[in-house]
Design a protein around this motif. Structure first.
Motif, PDB file in Angstrom:
ATOM      1  N   UNK A   1       0.840  -1.211   0.000  1.00 22.37           N
ATOM      2  CA  UNK A   1       0.000   0.000   0.000  1.00 22.37           C
ATOM      3  C   UNK A   1       0.866   1.249   0.000  1.00 22.37           C
ATOM      4  N   UNK A   2       1.955   1.226   0.768  1.00 21.17           N
ATOM      5  CA  UNK A   2       2.845   2.384   0.814  1.00 21.17           C
ATOM      6  C   UNK A   2       3.505   2.667  -0.519  1.00 21.17           C
ATOM      7  N   UNK A   3       3.829   1.632  -1.261  1.00 23.88           N
ATOM      8  CA  UNK A   3       4.499   1.801  -2.560  1.00 23.88           C
ATOM      9  C   UNK A   3       3.526   2.123  -3.688  1.00 23.88           C
ATOM     10  N   UNK A   4       2.305   1.605  -3.611  1.00 19.66           N
ATOM     11  CA  UNK A   4       1.374   1.693  -4.741  1.00 19.66           C
ATOM     12  C   UNK A   4       0.169   2.597  -4.497  1.00 19.66           C
ATOM     13  N   UNK A   5      -0.084   2.932  -3.240  1.00 18.66           N
ATOM     14  CA  UNK A   5      -1.295   3.651  -2.824  1.00 18.66           C
ATOM     15  C   UNK A   5      -2.562   2.814  -3.048  1.00 18.66           C
ATOM     16  N   UNK A   6      -2.401   1.509  -3.250  1.00 20.90           N
ATOM     17  CA  UNK A   6      -3.561   0.619  -3.319  1.00 20.90           C
ATOM     18  C   UNK A   6      -3.952   0.295  -1.882  1.00 20.90           C
ATOM     19  N   UNK A   7      -5.226   0.446  -1.567  1.00 23.83           N
ATOM     20  CA  UNK A   7      -5.641   0.303  -0.172  1.00 23.83           C
ATOM     21  C   UNK A   7      -6.636  -0.822   0.085  1.00 23.83           C
ATOM     22  N   UNK A   8      -7.053  -1.494  -0.955  1.00 17.24           N
ATOM     23  CA  UNK A   8      -8.027  -2.573  -0.787  1.00 17.24           C
ATOM     24  C   UNK A   8      -7.386  -3.936  -0.971  1.00 17.24           C
ATOM     25  N   UNK A   9      -7.627  -4.831  -0.030  1.00 19.99           N
ATOM     26  CA  UNK A   9      -7.063  -6.172  -0.079  1.00 19.99           C
ATOM     27  C   UNK A   9      -8.127  -7.202   0.263  1.00 19.99           C
ATOM     28  N   UNK A  10      -8.038  -8.327  -0.407  1.00 21.65           N
ATOM     29  CA  UNK A  10      -8.888  -9.473  -0.059  1.00 21.65           C
ATOM     30  C   UNK A  10      -8.041 -10.370   0.822  1.00 21.65           C
ATOM     31  N   UNK A  11      -8.531 -10.645   2.023  1.00 28.55           N
ATOM     32  CA  UNK A  11      -7.795 -11.514   2.950  1.00 28.55           C
ATOM     33  C   UNK A  11      -8.415 -12.899   2.906  1.00 28.55           C
ATOM     34  N   UNK A  12      -7.540 -13.891   2.874  1.00 29.79           N
ATOM     35  CA  UNK A  12      -7.972 -15.276   2.807  1.00 29.79           C
ATOM     36  C   UNK A  12      -7.378 -16.010   4.008  1.00 29.79           C
TER      37      UNK A  12
END
Length: 89
Positions: A52-63
């Motif tokens: 998230x820090x590198x890409x600014x992507x903030x959504x994750x699917x946790x399995x």
């Protein structure tokens, strides 16, 4: 003479399989990046935070994957070694 069917109710519970660990994984919803699967949830979280820090992507699917088995009341909560151990892979 007629045959009779006897039905009885036996209490059951479901418990974690003692021969396996819970595995944690995460996938980015923005780009398809995946964290390395681990038995350590904190390690997966750190990988997500770094991504998230590198890409600014903030959504994750946790399995979360775990194996369990059913125990009848009064039985030893240890699964038999044959057919109840999850297959590798």
């Amino acid at each position: 003479m007629r045959a009779r069917t006897l039905l009885r109710s036996i209490p059951h519970t479901i418990v974690p399989h003692p021969d396996t660990d819970v595995t944690y994984e995460a996938d980015c919803l923005g780009c398809g990046w995946s964290a390395e699967p681990s038995v350590n949830v904190a390690a997966v979280d750190v990988e997500c935070l770094n991504h998230a820090g590198k890409s600014n992507h903030r959504g994750f699917r946790r399995i979360v994957t775990g194996f369990a088995f059913v125990v009848r009341a009064g039985e030893d909560p240890v699964p038999p070694r044959a057919s109840t151990t999850p297959a590798d892979g």
